[in-house]
Design a protein around this motif. Structure first.
Motif, PDB file in Angstrom:
ATOM      1  N   THR A   1       0.836  -1.200   0.000  1.00  0.00           N
ATOM      2  CA  THR A   1       0.000   0.000   0.000  1.00  0.00           C
ATOM      3  C   THR A   1       0.871   1.251   0.000  1.00  0.00           C
ATOM      4  OG1 THR A   1      -0.091   0.148   2.412  1.00  0.00           O
ATOM      5  CG2 THR A   1      -1.756  -1.223   1.325  1.00  0.00           C
ATOM      6  N   GLY A   2       0.277   2.362  -0.373  1.00  0.00           N
ATOM      7  CA  GLY A   2       0.999   3.627  -0.343  1.00  0.00           C
ATOM      8  C   GLY A   2       1.474   3.965   1.056  1.00  0.00           C
ATOM      9  N   GLU A   3       0.649   3.661   2.066  1.00  0.00           N
ATOM     10  CA  GLU A   3       1.045   3.940   3.451  1.00  0.00           C
ATOM     11  C   GLU A   3       2.279   3.132   3.842  1.00  0.00           C
ATOM     12  OE1 GLU A   3      -3.498   4.379   3.394  1.00  0.00           O
ATOM     13  OE2 GLU A   3      -1.979   3.122   2.470  1.00  0.00           O
ATOM     14  N   ALA A   4       2.306   1.862   3.454  1.00  0.00           N
ATOM     15  CA  ALA A   4       3.430   1.001   3.815  1.00  0.00           C
ATOM     16  C   ALA A   4       4.715   1.449   3.117  1.00  0.00           C
ATOM     17  CB  ALA A   4       3.124  -0.455   3.462  1.00  0.00           C
ATOM     18  N   ILE A   5       4.593   1.874   1.854  1.00  0.00           N
ATOM     19  CA  ILE A   5       5.779   2.363   1.126  1.00  0.00           C
ATOM     20  C   ILE A   5       6.289   3.651   1.764  1.00  0.00           C
ATOM     21  CG2 ILE A   5       6.591   3.275  -1.071  1.00  0.00           C
ATOM     22  CD1 ILE A   5       4.669   1.325  -2.460  1.00  0.00           C
ATOM     23  N   ALA A   6       5.362   4.537   2.161  1.00  0.00           N
ATOM     24  CA  ALA A   6       5.762   5.783   2.808  1.00  0.00           C
ATOM     25  C   ALA A   6       6.482   5.494   4.122  1.00  0.00           C
ATOM     26  CB  ALA A   6       4.537   6.660   3.061  1.00  0.00           C
ATOM     27  N   TYR A   7       6.000   4.482   4.847  1.00  0.00           N
ATOM     28  CA  TYR A   7       6.663   4.121   6.104  1.00  0.00           C
ATOM     29  C   TYR A   7       8.078   3.609   5.849  1.00  0.00           C
ATOM     30  CZ  TYR A   7       7.742   1.752  10.473  1.00  0.00           C
ATOM     31  OH  TYR A   7       8.360   1.336  11.630  1.00  0.00           O
ATOM     32  N   ALA A   8       8.240   2.757   4.832  1.00  0.00           N
ATOM     33  CA  ALA A   8       9.569   2.226   4.501  1.00  0.00           C
ATOM     34  C   ALA A   8      10.512   3.358   4.105  1.00  0.00           C
ATOM     35  CB  ALA A   8       9.457   1.197   3.372  1.00  0.00           C
ATOM     36  N   ALA A   9       9.999   4.319   3.333  1.00  0.00           N
ATOM     37  CA  ALA A   9      10.821   5.460   2.935  1.00  0.00           C
ATOM     38  C   ALA A   9      11.271   6.250   4.166  1.00  0.00           C
ATOM     39  CB  ALA A   9      10.050   6.356   1.975  1.00  0.00           C
ATOM     40  N   GLY A  10      10.373   6.428   5.126  1.00  0.00           N
ATOM     41  CA  GLY A  10      10.721   7.139   6.350  1.00  0.00           C
ATOM     42  C   GLY A  10      11.793   6.429   7.158  1.00  0.00           C
ATOM     43  N   VAL A  11      11.709   5.094   7.194  1.00  0.00           N
ATOM     44  CA  VAL A  11      12.725   4.306   7.898  1.00  0.00           C
ATOM     45  C   VAL A  11      14.099   4.526   7.269  1.00  0.00           C
ATOM     46  CG1 VAL A  11      13.522   1.953   8.380  1.00  0.00           C
ATOM     47  CG2 VAL A  11      11.133   2.559   8.767  1.00  0.00           C
ATOM     48  N   LEU A  12      14.156   4.508   5.951  1.00  0.00           N
ATOM     49  CA  LEU A  12      15.432   4.677   5.244  1.00  0.00           C
ATOM     50  C   LEU A  12      16.013   6.068   5.476  1.00  0.00           C
ATOM     51  CD1 LEU A  12      14.455   2.933   1.895  1.00  0.00           C
ATOM     52  CD2 LEU A  12      16.062   2.059   3.599  1.00  0.00           C
ATOM     53  N   LEU A  13      15.172   7.096   5.430  1.00  0.00           N
ATOM     54  CA  LEU A  13      15.651   8.456   5.672  1.00  0.00           C
ATOM     55  C   LEU A  13      16.165   8.606   7.096  1.00  0.00           C
ATOM     56  CD1 LEU A  13      12.902  10.494   3.794  1.00  0.00           C
ATOM     57  CD2 LEU A  13      15.343  10.407   3.210  1.00  0.00           C
ATOM     58  N   ALA A  14      15.436   8.042   8.057  1.00  0.00           N
ATOM     59  CA  ALA A  14      15.859   8.134   9.452  1.00  0.00           C
ATOM     60  C   ALA A  14      17.168   7.390   9.690  1.00  0.00           C
ATOM     61  CB  ALA A  14      14.764   7.571  10.365  1.00  0.00           C
TER      62      ALA A  14
END
Length: 442
Positions: A314-327
């Motif tokens: 889902t878009g929400e799950a992809i956004a969460y993964a992107a946030g993990v990588l940035l952090a």
């Protein structure tokens, strides 16, 4: 391009890196640095001239609650020195290990302070979690960008210690003295890096030292487990010096700031900073920092692109993964719409990172997405030379990043502007416009 090159022929430790970077600045900036660092509760930082094998530089001393994290010499089969604390990794920089504990253990063995001088050790029985460290960092009188970078570095240290102990990061605790000491070292380097404003940071391969260290659990090889985890994918080597030369804090700082490791690039050197350690060796126990220019547009800077294709998230799950990588330290994360096999619409998740972070971030991509594989591609980029200058606005100070010689290419740091807007109860655009006007009048 403004380039900083770190020569780590005698390893790297937080205090030595701090001293080398500080040596690049004029005296008035050194005094400002000391004022900022000594505002940290419980911390006292001092700087004095030093000389190692005829090489002159600076030596930085950090006291936490009046105590310096010492390396006490203990015989260990001729392999070096050791602390008497738990995880007594020997090092020649006297205060760079954080002495990790887990929750469930008897603390009695961890406090055999065999110091040669008398002082009250009541603080030595307190421990700090990563959340406690974050509270300390959030209260520091430094820009938000420095706080964020400091927590990125300290997060790496916590991950390394958690890996060494086979425990989740949440269970990692640090001796209070060691935590404050490392917070001071990490914050100092992050602050000086921001002040220096280098477009590119490179480093030599890192000398780890050699031999063995005696700790509460037995005799361990150099590098210590946490350091060994942190230097993954970083060129390093052992040497004739039979003691620990690279500490976890030093390794975490190099991993965070250095985008490449190798010989010094062709550069016009403008200044050389020297940071001295405590111990004497046949070779000068120093870290040297070379600040200069590598060309009008800058030499190429290596980055890695990590990518995976996703058609069942889902878009929400992809956004969460992107946030993990940035952090976790990614330079940038973005998505592209793609058409996959079986005519399925999908998303390509891309992550740009430093080469030293590629392996770690690849594992995070696999852990936080449904992909079964991550593609990696080495790339080169040319970075616009830039500087950072603080301006005063009616809503508080804001840092502005700008390109020297490039007309109109300037931008206020978003996080600082947003925080100032929220505190003043005004629109973000109002603060951005005030920062722009103040910058133009500089």
């Amino acid at each position: 391009m403004k380039t900083l090159y770190l020569e780590c022929n005698m390893g790297a430790a937080g205090d030595m890196l701090t001293a080398a970077l500080l040596d690049l600045l004029p005296e008035e900036r050194r005094q400002k640095f000391l004022k900022v660092m000594n505002a940290i509760p419980g911390v006292q930082v001092s700087v004095e001239p030093a000389e190692k094998c005829g090489v002159r530089g600076l030596h930085v001393t950090v006291l936490a609650h009046g105590v310096e994290e010492h390396s006490h010499d203990v015989p260990c089969g001729g392999a070096g020195q050791a602390h008497v604390h738990e995880h007594e990794h020997p090092h020649d920089h006297e205060h760079d290990h954080e002495h990790v504990h887990e929750h469930e253990h008897d603390h009695e063995h961890a406090h055999e302070h065999a110091h040669d001088h008398e002082h009250d050790h009541h603080h030595g029985h307190h421990h700090a979690s990563l959340a406690d460290v974050r509270t300390i960092v959030e209260g520091l009188p430094v820009p938000e960008t420095v706080k964020a970078k400091a927590m990125e570095v300290y997060g790496l240290i916590a991950q390394a210690e958690a890996h060494a102990h086979g425990q989740p990061v949440e269970l990692v605790h640090f001796h209070e003295v060691g935590a404050l000491d490392a917070v001071a070292d990490v914050t100092a380097v992050c602050l000086l890096m921001e002040w220096l404003g280098a477009d590119r940071v490179a480093a030599s391969p890192v000398n780890l030292g050699g031999g063995q260290v005696k700790c509460a659990h037995g005799v361990l090889p150099v590098p210590a487990p946490a350091t060994a985890w942190l230097v993954r994918d970083i060129p390093c080597y052992g040497g004739d010096v039979q003691t620990e030369l690279c500490t976890p804090t030093g390794a975490a700082l190099l991993r965070t700031f250095a985008s490449s490791f190798g010989p010094m690039p062709a550069m016009t050197v403008k200044a050389v900073g020297v940071g001295a350690g405590n111990k004497e060796f046949a070779a000068a126990n120093v870290v040297r920092a070379f600040l200069g220019e590598t060309g009008e547009s800058g030499a190429s800077d290596q980055v890695m692109e990590l990518a995976c294709n996703l058609d069942d998230m889902t878009g929400e799950a992809i956004a969460y993964a992107a946030g993990v990588l940035l952090a976790a330290g990614a330079l940038d994360v973005y998505t592209e719409a793609i058409q996959m096999k079986k005519n399925r619409p999908g998303v390509k998740l891309c992550c740009l990172c430093r080469p030293a972070d590629a392996e770690r971030l690849s594992r995070l991509m696999l852990a936080h997405t449904t992909s079964w594989g991550v593609r990696r591609c080495a790339m080169e980029r040319v970075v616009q030379p830039r500087e950072c200058r603080r301006v005063e606005t009616p809503y508080g100070p804001v840092d502005v990043k700008f390109a020297p010689g490039a007309q109109g290419k300037a931008k206020a740091e978003f996080d600082q502007a947003a925080a100032a807007a929220a505190a003043a109860g005004v629109p973000l655009e109002t603060v951005l416009e005030a920062a722009r006007r103040a910058f133009e009048k500089r």
